[in-house]
Design an enzyme around this catalytic site. Structure first.
Site, mmCIF file in Angstrom:
data_model
loop_
_atom_site.group_PDB
_atom_site.id
_atom_site.type_symbol
_atom_site.label_atom_id
_atom_site.label_comp_id
_atom_site.label_asym_id
_atom_site.label_seq_id
_atom_site.Cartn_x
_atom_site.Cartn_y
_atom_site.Cartn_z
ATOM 1 N N ALA A 112 6.570 6.917 -5.412
ATOM 2 C CA ALA A 112 6.520 6.879 -3.947
ATOM 3 C C ALA A 112 5.393 6.045 -3.342
ATOM 4 O O ALA A 112 5.481 5.691 -2.157
ATOM 5 C CB ALA A 112 6.424 8.300 -3.423
ATOM 6 N N ALA A 113 4.325 5.769 -4.086
ATOM 7 C CA ALA A 113 3.168 5.112 -3.459
ATOM 8 C C ALA A 113 3.447 3.632 -3.199
ATOM 9 O O ALA A 113 4.151 2.999 -3.980
ATOM 10 C CB ALA A 113 1.954 5.252 -4.368
ATOM 11 N N GLY A 115 4.051 4.599 -0.040
ATOM 12 C CA GLY A 115 4.681 5.527 0.903
ATOM 13 C C GLY A 115 5.631 4.907 1.908
ATOM 14 O O GLY A 115 6.072 5.588 2.832
ATOM 15 N N GLY A 116 5.974 3.624 1.726
ATOM 16 C CA GLY A 116 6.904 2.990 2.664
ATOM 17 C C GLY A 116 8.196 3.791 2.761
ATOM 18 O O GLY A 116 8.622 4.209 3.841
ATOM 19 N N ARG A 140 -3.047 5.292 -6.337
ATOM 20 C CA ARG A 140 -2.017 4.887 -5.370
ATOM 21 C C ARG A 140 -1.504 6.105 -4.583
ATOM 22 O O ARG A 140 -1.152 5.994 -3.418
ATOM 23 C CB ARG A 140 -0.865 4.181 -6.094
ATOM 24 C CG ARG A 140 -1.248 2.760 -6.524
ATOM 25 C CD ARG A 140 -0.166 2.113 -7.366
ATOM 26 N NE ARG A 140 1.085 1.910 -6.686
ATOM 27 C CZ ARG A 140 1.390 0.879 -5.902
ATOM 28 N NH1 ARG A 140 0.487 -0.051 -5.705
ATOM 29 N NH2 ARG A 140 2.566 0.769 -5.333
ATOM 30 N N ASP A 180 12.670 4.512 -6.845
ATOM 31 C CA ASP A 180 12.319 3.135 -6.461
ATOM 32 C C ASP A 180 11.436 2.618 -7.599
ATOM 33 O O ASP A 180 10.206 2.689 -7.533
ATOM 34 C CB ASP A 180 11.572 3.160 -5.119
ATOM 35 C CG ASP A 180 11.348 1.770 -4.561
ATOM 36 O OD1 ASP A 180 12.229 0.911 -4.741
ATOM 37 O OD2 ASP A 180 10.278 1.537 -3.970
ATOM 38 N N CYS A 233 12.994 -4.161 -6.601
ATOM 39 C CA CYS A 233 12.869 -5.384 -5.793
ATOM 40 C C CYS A 233 12.958 -6.594 -6.727
ATOM 41 O O CYS A 233 12.191 -7.534 -6.627
ATOM 42 C CB CYS A 233 11.585 -5.381 -4.963
ATOM 43 S SG CYS A 233 10.091 -5.331 -5.934
HETATM 44 C C1 LIG Z 1 8.024 -0.272 -6.381
HETATM 45 S S1 LIG Z 1 6.590 0.675 -6.359
HETATM 46 C C2 LIG Z 1 6.993 1.957 -5.245
HETATM 47 C C3 LIG Z 1 6.915 1.573 -3.797
HETATM 48 C C4 LIG Z 1 7.156 2.760 -2.899
HETATM 49 N N1 LIG Z 1 8.436 3.397 -3.192
HETATM 50 C C5 LIG Z 1 7.103 2.383 -1.435
HETATM 51 O O1 LIG Z 1 8.177 2.174 -0.832
HETATM 52 O O2 LIG Z 1 6.013 2.325 -0.867
HETATM 53 C C6 LIG Z 1 6.680 1.495 -7.882
HETATM 54 C C7 LIG Z 1 5.677 2.637 -8.062
HETATM 55 O O3 LIG Z 1 6.017 3.277 -9.287
HETATM 56 C C8 LIG Z 1 4.832 3.829 -9.806
HETATM 57 N N2 LIG Z 1 5.127 4.143 -11.224
HETATM 58 C C9 LIG Z 1 5.062 3.345 -12.316
HETATM 59 N N3 LIG Z 1 5.456 4.016 -13.408
HETATM 60 C C10 LIG Z 1 5.794 5.257 -12.988
HETATM 61 C C11 LIG Z 1 6.243 6.427 -13.642
HETATM 62 N N4 LIG Z 1 6.478 6.448 -14.961
HETATM 63 N N5 LIG Z 1 6.449 7.522 -12.902
HETATM 64 C C12 LIG Z 1 6.239 7.530 -11.553
HETATM 65 N N6 LIG Z 1 5.799 6.456 -10.878
HETATM 66 C C13 LIG Z 1 5.582 5.348 -11.592
HETATM 67 C C14 LIG Z 1 3.784 2.769 -9.558
HETATM 68 O O4 LIG Z 1 2.479 3.346 -9.544
HETATM 69 C C15 LIG Z 1 4.213 2.224 -8.183
HETATM 70 O O5 LIG Z 1 3.469 2.836 -7.164
#
Ligand SMILES: C[S@@+](CC[C@H](N)C(=O)[O-])C[C@H]1O[C@@H](n2cnc3c(N)ncnc32)[C@H](O)[C@@H]1O
Length: 444
Positions: A112-113, A115-116, A140, A180, A233
């Site tokens: 989620a980070a 947070g968008g 994050r 995501d 993305c």
């Molecule tokens: C594409 S970004 C998310 C953007 C977010 N959904 C937004 O809209 O702001 C992917 C996120 O996945 C997290 N991430 C990476 N591996 C992960 C895991 N195994 N479990 C949960 N989160 C993970 C990363 O820290 C990153 O913040």
């Protein structure tokens, strides 16, 4: 820009797009599209249209609360600090727009980070149901807490855990899950040149195992009849169609729910791709899946205590300064009070950064209200208000943490911009002591 694209990326995208590939390449010379998404929990779109400070902005076709902006700087406007909107790349608004969230749903945002998409889910839930926002990165996840506070959500838990661990605690609890996924970020190439370097270093196989394991964890936490929306993305098939095909072959109780393309979005076998030469945005992939059948589980819910130490200190402050009813459920952890939804899942053993709305803290036998409380409610819910218009110099002074002047009776006040709460200020003997959190201050 085109010359810097990795050769293998060019070849594989050419293979996917055929004759359209030249149009795709040309999209790298388009401007970078930027958007804001309105927090409809704080301001209805009709009201926003009356007060919008950035002129008449074009609506984003797939997100009714989203608007394109150009030269404006929305991050500098006081409305940003009042949580009236989130700044977000337009195609990143599509996954939640296509996730069929209904009021009262229990929703998990697994990655989620910052947070968008979580703020968009929360706006759709309108403070009903439960939203759990997780990110494996604790750093994050702190940004996630801040954005959730800014949007004024009361029904949210923020965790920072490995999804496998969550799935052991929360079997079959959620109605909707957004995955995501972290990805090779081909849609970020135009915006961020480090994305190209990182793609060249890791290539598109790097995230494959994580992406599949995220879906497998999500599957365990989803109720029968629930929906998972998988998004990235990036454009390549390895991280998109291949992941989905493997997941579906291992989980025959899931099916793809075909999505309707709008505004130039392309459809393939029910999944959607936002190609930057077809839409005004940098690109995304989306696939919605439905769990047709599966086991049902009893959920272990949060433990709410009837008697809470120091409750009177909280109740006295709330009745003296606000019109908020404390009939809702209160949860206390250490010296902090939270407003919660009793249908939240139990998270005792999980690394948790936030449970519901932080109301405040007991310090030296006194209740200290939180910043989150100040910005979670509309101004009419507070008894003492100091309101400025958005072009009043006092707004900027307040957001910079400076002392304000004014002859107000002793007590706690909410500073507002055009009646939207910004934070607390304390009046004492003709002095207005700024309570705006140091880490939130406006620097320029
Ligand atoms: C594409 S970004 C998310 C953007 C977010 N959904 C937004 O809209 O702001 C992917 C996120 O996945 C997290 N991430 C990476 N591996 C992960 C895991 N195994 N479990 C949960 N989160 C993970 C990363 O820290 C990153 O913040």
């Amino acid at each position: 820009m085109i010359a810097k694209l990795p050769q293998r990326f060019i070849e594989q995208t050419k293979q996917m797009l055929g004759e359209e590939f030249n149009d795709f390449l040309e999209s790298y010379s388009f401007p970078i599209y930027q958007g804001i998404r309105i927090n409809t929990n704080k301001v209805e779109i009709e009201h926003w249209n009356e007060i919008a400070p950035f002129g008449n902005l074009e609506q984003i076709p797939w997100c009714l609360e989203g608007f394109y902006y150009n030269e404006q700087t929305p991050s500098k406007h006081p409305y940003y600090y009042a949580g009236l909107y989130y700044i977000q790349e337009p195609s990143a608004m599509s996954p939640v727009a296509y996730l069929p969230i209904e009021k009262g749903d229990k929703v998990l945002d697994l990655c989620a980070a910052p947070g968008g998409k979580t703020t968009q889910i929360g706006s759709k839930l309108e403070n009903t149901g439960v939203l759990v926002s997780n990110d494996i990165s604790a750093t994050r996840a702190k940004a996630l807490v801040k954005n959730i506070e800014l949007f004024g959500f009361k029904n949210t838990i923020v965790t920072s855990e490995a999804p496998e661990k969550l799935s052991n605690s929360w079997k079959g609890y959620f109605d909707k899950i957004l995955v995501d996924a972290p990805c090779s970020g081909e849609g970020m190439f135009k915006k961020d040149s480090t994305a190209i370097k990182s793609w060249e270093k890791y290539e598109e196989n790097h995230f494959f195992d994580t992406q599949l394991s995220l879906l497998n964890s999500a599957e365990k936490m989803l109720k029968t009849g629930g929906y998972i929306l998988y998004s990235t993305c990036t454009f390549n098939k390895i991280e998109n169609e291949n992941i989905i095909n493997i997941f579906l072959s291992e989980n025959p109780n899931f099916e793809i729910v075909p999505l309707n393309p709008i505004g130039g979005i392309k459809e393939l076998n029910g999944t959607l791709r936002l190609w930057p030469h077809c839409i005004k945005g940098e690109g995304h992939f989306l696939c919605l899946m439905h769990k047709k059948y599966g086991e049902n589980f009893e959920s272990n819910l949060i433990q709410v205590k009837n008697k809470i130490k120091d409750f009177k200190l909280l109740a006295d402050f709330i009745s003296k300064n606000t019109y908020i009813s404390l009939d809702e459920y209160i949860f206390m952890n250490d010296d902090k009070f939270y407003l919660i939804n009793p249908n939240m899942p139990n998270h005792d053993k999980l690394r948790t950064l936030r449970t519901g709305l932080l109301l405040g803290t007991i310090q030296h036998n006194k209740f200290k209200p939180s910043h989150a409380l100040a910005i979670a409610y509309q101004s009419h819910m507070f008894k003492n208000i100091i309101n400025f218009s958005n072009n009043d110099i006092n707004v900027i002074k307040y957001l910079k943490g400076e002392t304000l002047e004014g002859d107000y009776k002793k007590g706690e006040y909410i500073v507002c911009v055009d009646n939207f709460p910004l934070g607390w200020i304390k009046s004492n003997n003709g002095n207005l002591k700024n309570q705006y959190p140091a880490s939130w201050r406006k620097i320029n």
